[in-house]
Design a protein around this motif. Sequence first.
Motif, PDB file in Angstrom:
ATOM      1  N   LEU A 253      40.541  43.276  48.120  1.00 55.18           N
ATOM      2  CA  LEU A 253      39.550  42.395  47.518  1.00 55.18           C
ATOM      3  C   LEU A 253      40.198  41.062  47.169  1.00 55.18           C
ATOM      4  N   SER A 254      39.391  40.027  47.217  1.00 57.50           N
ATOM      5  CA  SER A 254      39.827  38.688  46.811  1.00 57.50           C
ATOM      6  C   SER A 254      38.855  38.150  45.777  1.00 57.50           C
ATOM      7  N   CYS A 255      39.367  37.291  44.928  1.00 60.25           N
ATOM      8  CA  CYS A 255      38.529  36.614  43.932  1.00 60.25           C
ATOM      9  C   CYS A 255      38.916  35.153  43.916  1.00 60.25           C
ATOM     10  N   ALA A 256      37.948  34.319  44.178  1.00 61.19           N
ATOM     11  CA  ALA A 256      38.176  32.877  44.160  1.00 61.19           C
ATOM     12  C   ALA A 256      37.413  32.263  43.002  1.00 61.19           C
ATOM     13  N   ALA A 257      38.068  31.358  42.309  1.00 57.06           N
ATOM     14  CA  ALA A 257      37.449  30.704  41.154  1.00 57.06           C
ATOM     15  C   ALA A 257      37.120  29.258  41.476  1.00 57.06           C
ATOM     16  N   SER A 258      35.994  28.820  40.966  1.00 50.06           N
ATOM     17  CA  SER A 258      35.640  27.401  41.059  1.00 50.06           C
ATOM     18  C   SER A 258      35.106  26.967  39.700  1.00 50.06           C
ATOM     19  N   GLY A 259      35.408  25.767  39.341  1.00 50.55           N
ATOM     20  CA  GLY A 259      34.968  25.269  38.042  1.00 50.55           C
ATOM     21  C   GLY A 259      35.902  25.603  36.907  1.00 50.55           C
ATOM     22  N   LEU A 260      36.949  26.341  37.183  1.00 55.91           N
ATOM     23  CA  LEU A 260      37.972  26.609  36.187  1.00 55.91           C
ATOM     24  C   LEU A 260      39.283  26.872  36.915  1.00 55.91           C
ATOM     25  N   THR A 261      40.356  26.765  36.188  1.00 51.44           N
ATOM     26  CA  THR A 261      41.661  27.118  36.726  1.00 51.44           C
ATOM     27  C   THR A 261      42.135  28.383  36.034  1.00 51.44           C
ATOM     28  N   PHE A 262      42.786  29.248  36.780  1.00 51.75           N
ATOM     29  CA  PHE A 262      43.210  30.542  36.250  1.00 51.75           C
ATOM     30  C   PHE A 262      44.292  30.437  35.187  1.00 51.75           C
ATOM     31  N   ARG A 263      45.111  29.418  35.289  1.00 53.79           N
ATOM     32  CA  ARG A 263      46.366  29.405  34.532  1.00 53.79           C
ATOM     33  C   ARG A 263      46.210  29.695  33.041  1.00 53.79           C
ATOM     34  N   PRO A 264      45.208  29.135  32.361  1.00 56.45           N
ATOM     35  CA  PRO A 264      45.115  29.378  30.908  1.00 56.45           C
ATOM     36  C   PRO A 264      44.500  30.722  30.533  1.00 56.45           C
ATOM     37  N   TYR A 265      44.124  31.516  31.521  1.00 57.61           N
ATOM     38  CA  TYR A 265      43.374  32.731  31.248  1.00 57.61           C
ATOM     39  C   TYR A 265      44.141  33.998  31.629  1.00 57.61           C
ATOM     40  N   HIS A 266      43.833  35.045  30.899  1.00 56.21           N
ATOM     41  CA  HIS A 266      44.110  36.381  31.417  1.00 56.21           C
ATOM     42  C   HIS A 266      43.049  36.636  32.488  1.00 56.21           C
ATOM     43  N   VAL A 267      43.410  37.332  33.535  1.00 56.35           N
ATOM     44  CA  VAL A 267      42.442  37.617  34.596  1.00 56.35           C
ATOM     45  C   VAL A 267      42.454  39.114  34.880  1.00 56.35           C
ATOM     46  N   ALA A 268      41.334  39.608  35.317  1.00 53.96           N
ATOM     47  CA  ALA A 268      41.234  41.061  35.488  1.00 53.96           C
ATOM     48  C   ALA A 268      40.250  41.422  36.586  1.00 53.96           C
ATOM     49  N   TRP A 269      40.452  42.616  37.096  1.00 52.17           N
ATOM     50  CA  TRP A 269      39.483  43.280  37.960  1.00 52.17           C
ATOM     51  C   TRP A 269      38.794  44.369  37.135  1.00 52.17           C
ATOM     52  N   LEU A 270      37.509  44.371  37.194  1.00 52.26           N
ATOM     53  CA  LEU A 270      36.721  45.400  36.521  1.00 52.26           C
ATOM     54  C   LEU A 270      35.769  46.010  37.534  1.00 52.26           C
ATOM     55  N   ARG A 271      35.307  47.210  37.234  1.00 52.30           N
ATOM     56  CA  ARG A 271      34.343  47.843  38.129  1.00 52.30           C
ATOM     57  C   ARG A 271      33.287  48.556  37.304  1.00 52.30           C
ATOM     58  N   GLN A 272      32.155  48.709  37.924  1.00 49.35           N
ATOM     59  CA  GLN A 272      31.059  49.422  37.270  1.00 49.35           C
ATOM     60  C   GLN A 272      30.293  50.230  38.301  1.00 49.35           C
ATOM     61  N   ALA A 273      30.240  51.518  38.068  1.00 46.96           N
ATOM     62  CA  ALA A 273      29.461  52.423  38.910  1.00 46.96           C
ATOM     63  C   ALA A 273      28.105  52.651  38.248  1.00 46.96           C
ATOM     64  N   PRO A 274      27.097  53.018  39.015  1.00 44.99           N
ATOM     65  CA  PRO A 274      25.763  53.247  38.445  1.00 44.99           C
ATOM     66  C   PRO A 274      25.806  54.255  37.301  1.00 44.99           C
ATOM     67  N   GLY A 275      25.219  53.884  36.182  1.00 49.49           N
ATOM     68  CA  GLY A 275      25.142  54.777  35.044  1.00 49.49           C
ATOM     69  C   GLY A 275      26.420  54.923  34.251  1.00 49.49           C
ATOM     70  N   GLN A 276      27.431  54.168  34.613  1.00 54.00           N
ATOM     71  CA  GLN A 276      28.701  54.286  33.913  1.00 54.00           C
ATOM     72  C   GLN A 276      29.062  52.973  33.229  1.00 54.00           C
ATOM     73  N   GLU A 277      29.960  53.078  32.278  1.00 53.48           N
ATOM     74  CA  GLU A 277      30.415  51.883  31.582  1.00 53.48           C
ATOM     75  C   GLU A 277      31.357  51.074  32.467  1.00 53.48           C
ATOM     76  N   ARG A 278      31.400  49.828  32.173  1.00 49.43           N
ATOM     77  CA  ARG A 278      32.334  48.941  32.848  1.00 49.43           C
ATOM     78  C   ARG A 278      33.764  49.376  32.562  1.00 49.43           C
ATOM     79  N   GLU A 279      34.586  49.396  33.588  1.00 47.73           N
ATOM     80  CA  GLU A 279      35.971  49.837  33.460  1.00 47.73           C
ATOM     81  C   GLU A 279      36.913  48.740  33.940  1.00 47.73           C
ATOM     82  N   LEU A 280      37.905  48.453  33.145  1.00 51.72           N
ATOM     83  CA  LEU A 280      38.934  47.508  33.575  1.00 51.72           C
ATOM     84  C   LEU A 280      39.960  48.284  34.378  1.00 51.72           C
ATOM     85  N   VAL A 281      40.221  47.876  35.595  1.00 47.13           N
ATOM     86  CA  VAL A 281      41.167  48.616  36.439  1.00 47.13           C
ATOM     87  C   VAL A 281      42.514  47.910  36.562  1.00 47.13           C
ATOM     88  N   ALA A 282      42.539  46.596  36.451  1.00 48.81           N
ATOM     89  CA  ALA A 282      43.807  45.867  36.542  1.00 48.81           C
ATOM     90  C   ALA A 282      43.657  44.536  35.826  1.00 48.81           C
TER      91      ALA A 282
END
Length: 122
Positions: free
Chosen positions: A19-48
């Motif tokens: 997977l890839s994630c591209a940002a526009s309108g902001l720069t990543f440097r000042p932020y923590h960044v993460a991958w999250l996922r959500q399956a139907p009926g389940q809570e959002r989960e942070l994976v990385a």
Amino acid sequence: VQLQASGGGLVQTGGSLRLSCAASGLTFRPYHVAWLRQAPGQERELVAAHRRSGGQPYYSDSVKGRFISSRDNAKNTMYLQMNDLKPDDTAIYYCAVSQNVLWQMAAYYNAWGQGTQVTVSS
């Protein structure tokens, strides 16, 4: 601000996706960044997640040893290499950013982008 995740698809158990994630309108440097996922009926989960100051990424127990996350501040992009995929990995995957000190917790991520569907068949 826009975060666009891409690279999802349908894969068999044991397969891989990147997977890839591209940002526009902001720069990543000042932020923590993460991958999250959500399956139907389940809570959002942070994976990385990556702390903004660098260092080793955090992985949830459910993906540790199978997923590899990376961030490239110069390209304002992050990646998630997913190996040995399992049906339980089926979800919509999102990238997000945070400035909260609790960078390993899903609840503190906002600026969600459009996710990408990952489906793992058994």
